[in-house]
Design an enzyme around this catalytic site. Sequence first.
Site, PDB file in Angstrom:
ATOM      1  N   GLY A  72     -31.742 -38.761  28.136  1.00  0.00           N
ATOM      2  CA  GLY A  72     -32.086 -38.798  26.719  1.00  0.00           C
ATOM      3  C   GLY A  72     -31.812 -40.147  26.090  1.00  0.00           C
ATOM      4  N   ASP A  73     -30.722 -40.789  26.480  1.00  0.00           N
ATOM      5  CA  ASP A  73     -30.411 -42.133  25.981  1.00  0.00           C
ATOM      6  C   ASP A  73     -31.486 -43.127  26.399  1.00  0.00           C
ATOM      7  OD1 ASP A  73     -28.006 -40.856  25.254  1.00  0.00           O
ATOM      8  OD2 ASP A  73     -27.096 -41.412  27.171  1.00  0.00           O
TER       9      ASP A  73
END
Length: 303
Positions: A248-249
């Site tokens: 997600g980052d």
Amino acid sequence: MIFTCTLNPSVDYVIHVDTFTPGGLNRGNKTFYYPGGKGINVSRVLNRLGRSNTAIGFLGGFTGDFIKNELTKENIDHQFIAVNGTTRVNMKLKSTDETEINGPGPEITAEQQEQLFKQIAEMSEGDYLVAAGSVPSTIATDFYVQAAELCRQNGVKMIADTSSNALKEIVGRELFLVKPNHHELGELFDTAITTHEQAAHYGKQLQQKGARHVIISMGGNGAIYINKDTCLRANVPSGQVKNTVGSGDSMVAGFLSSYVKTKDPVLSFKTAVAAGSATAFSDDLCEQEDVEALLSKITTEAL
């Protein structure tokens, strides 16, 4: 300038064990040590995608020194505030199943929090601030709200990648980007989200409440992108998933790295999905060539 803020960084210790036996002696066959924390992950991927940035937050002890040294090796600027305690270690045990044990972080004083707010207040119009991760118990629960207000006053574009109460409190603020996954989005609206249509429905509410761009990651079921004019669904390419940490980052970094160059939200969304997928298919965070190889495999359609 792009800044990333990590309130509770970590050293991520990854150990591989062929067969894990609880209560017995287990010998690892592979180990890895990475500078961790959501904002730091964003910094590392931004750097790999050719976007210089500065990492800020709190670090302490020998583990904090390790993180600073690793970022320096990667030519990532950092301006962390020193704390008295020791930055936490998060262990990820990979065997037939994956087990995570996250250590406690150090206490952050009121004076140290004010130092961080001062750093944010000194950012300039046109800067970007990626504020990512949970809020530690020793930090004001409305930290993200205060940061968002400082960004609004100074024309800084804030990206918020958080969950739980921190996400609830920041809804309604002016934000450049929010990126919940479908579980976090469901928790925010007290519902279960299982379809793209549901994700789009609630994502539009986030956009209407002040988020200029919204990305909702749905794991193997792709992702949703929403702005005031567009609602898109993207696929994820096929591949062997090795690592879900940082995916997600990487999406946040992929979107931002593309947008600051092209101002094209659709291309930036595709780059976000390619970066998230590339990290999922890697032992560590994605490399630029991995993202570029997957970009042509990302397709989008209107919802």
